[in-house]
Motif scaffolding. Structure first.
Motif, PDB file in Angstrom:
ATOM      1  N   GLY A 125       0.819  -1.203   0.000  1.00 52.01           N
ATOM      2  CA  GLY A 125       0.000   0.000   0.000  1.00 52.01           C
ATOM      3  C   GLY A 125       0.856   1.257   0.000  1.00 52.01           C
ATOM      4  O   GLY A 125       1.956   1.281   0.553  1.00 52.01           O
ATOM      5  N   ASP A 183      -7.024   4.273   2.971  1.00 55.79           N
ATOM      6  CA  ASP A 183      -5.815   3.870   2.245  1.00 55.79           C
ATOM      7  C   ASP A 183      -4.702   3.412   3.182  1.00 55.79           C
ATOM      8  O   ASP A 183      -3.586   3.104   2.735  1.00 55.79           O
ATOM      9  N   ARG A 187      -6.097  -5.416   5.022  1.00 50.72           N
ATOM     10  CA  ARG A 187      -5.106  -4.337   5.042  1.00 50.72           C
ATOM     11  C   ARG A 187      -4.064  -4.551   6.133  1.00 50.72           C
ATOM     12  O   ARG A 187      -3.255  -3.671   6.413  1.00 50.72           O
TER      13      ARG A 187
END
Length: 383
Positions: free
Chosen positions: A193, A225, A253
């Motif tokens: 990421g 994000d 994530r």
């Protein structure tokens, strides 16, 4: 002197202690041509670069198995030492074989097994409490890696202050001498990421990863994000942290990167938006310094990055409180001025921990231990 450096027990679990030992060996290879060094290792292939230096030798050690290595180390190393015939033995992690009666230097990283007993099972706790303590008490010199460890050694183990020497661990040269390529940073961000938080260290109770996961959960909904990368593998007592990951709404994530190769760590640090280091107890806390050397700002607990090591180059947070940790992470992500100040101070701070400085101080300790051992022999002969 012919000095044996026994890294066999440190190789039991790859991590900070082994990295510190290898960094020391690289420093000794470069600054000391007067003494001869024999590296005792179960992984001789990992030390082939040292053979470019004529004073460095590598002695392979074969053990029957990897199970119960701390006990095997006590049982089988005496025969190896009898074969190698060193003038001095340095054990940079864990205990030296208790049968060794020659000049001895022992490095102690911390007494975390006393401060955070839930981090380990009874086996390593008893090992540290009885075997390692006995080895440290017999050593002519004990190297402590921080002022905190010095205090712990005198308070809990009654090691005389006169026999303790403070030598901080040094940054590994792969982070300070090899340029970090932009393409390598981009590869890390493509994998984890564009904006990721990094934690370096085994998942275990002392590292306080559970609190970090809870803080990430508070932030992840507001910052879609944001990712979290956990490196270092899984240790004893990691069940709750792993359960938090498995049941998290944001588990996609959260990245379990495991053990990361040494040559990739620079890019992993440099690509991170911040290093988060909420540990409950550390001897020195090398990940903070490593992040600083790579230009990455740090959020850390007071226990993980003391003023002795980090100075004012980290953003300290109360990592016993989830909201406080989350607030500190959000601040370091959003305050550009703060980020730049910490990056600047961190780069300056990291320069103080050079591996050649550590090696020179260690050679001085060898000389002191040698002199004391022979002084004791002379006094015994006279008596």
């Amino acid at each position: 002197m012919r000095i044996a450096i026994d890294v066999v027990a440190a190789e039991y679990e790859p991590g900070g202690m082994l990295l510190a030992a290898r960094t020391l060996l690289q420093g000794l290879a470069r600054i000391d041509q007067s003494n001869e060094y024999i590296v005792l290792t179960v992984r001789p292939e990992d030390y082939q670069d040292l053979l470019a230096f004529p004073q460095m030798h590598v002695q392979a050690v074969r053990l029957p198995s990897r199970r119960g290595i701390l006990i095997q180390h006590q049982l089988f190393m005496p025969a190896i030492l009898k074969k190698v015939k060193p003038d001095m033995l340095h054990t940079p992690a864990f205990a030296t074989p208790l049968s060794w009666r020659g000049p001895l230097v022992n490095t102690i990283h911390d007494l975390a097994f006393l401060k955070v007993p839930e981090q380990s099972s009874w086996y390593p706790r008893y090992y540290h409490m009885y075997v390692q303590r006995a080895a440290a008490r017999r050593a002519q010199r004990v190297i402590a890696i921080s002022e905190q460890t010095c205090e712990e050694l005198t308070t809990y183990w009654s090691i005389p202050t006169a026999r303790i020497r403070l030598i901080h661990h040094a940054l590994r040269p792969s982070l300070t001498e090899n340029p970090i390529m932009k393409t390598d940073i981009q590869a890390m961000q493509a994998r984890y990421g564009q904006r990721y938080l990094l934690h370096v260290g085994r998942i275990m109770p002392r590292k306080n990863v559970e609190r970090l996961l809870e803080a990430f959960h508070l932030l992840a909904g507001r910052l879609p994000d944001l990712h979290l990368v956990l490196t270092g593998g899984v240790g004893y007592g990691s069940e709750r942290a792993l359960q938090l990951i498995e049941t998290s709404l944001y588990y996609k994530r959260i990245h379990l990167a495991g053990w990361v190769a040494d040559e990739k760590m620079g890019a992993l640090y440099a690509g991170a938006s911040a290093l988060i280091f909420p540990s409950k107890h550390e001897g020195q806390g090398m990940p903070s310094l490593e992040a600083m050397a790579c230009g990455t700002p740090v959020v850390a607990s007071y226990e993980a990055a003391s003023s002795e090591i980090a100075g004012d180059a980290v953003l300290h947070a109360d990592c016993t409180n989830t909201q406080s940790l989350a607030d500190a992470i959000l601040l370091i992500l959003s305050d550009h001025t703060l980020r730049q100040r910490l990056i600047h101070l961190g780069c300056q701070r990291a320069q103080l921990f050079h591996y050649e400085t550590c090696a020179r101080a260690t050679v001085q300790v060898y000389e002191e231990a040698w002199a004391e051992a022979h002084s004791s022999l002379s006094q015994g002969a006279t008596a």
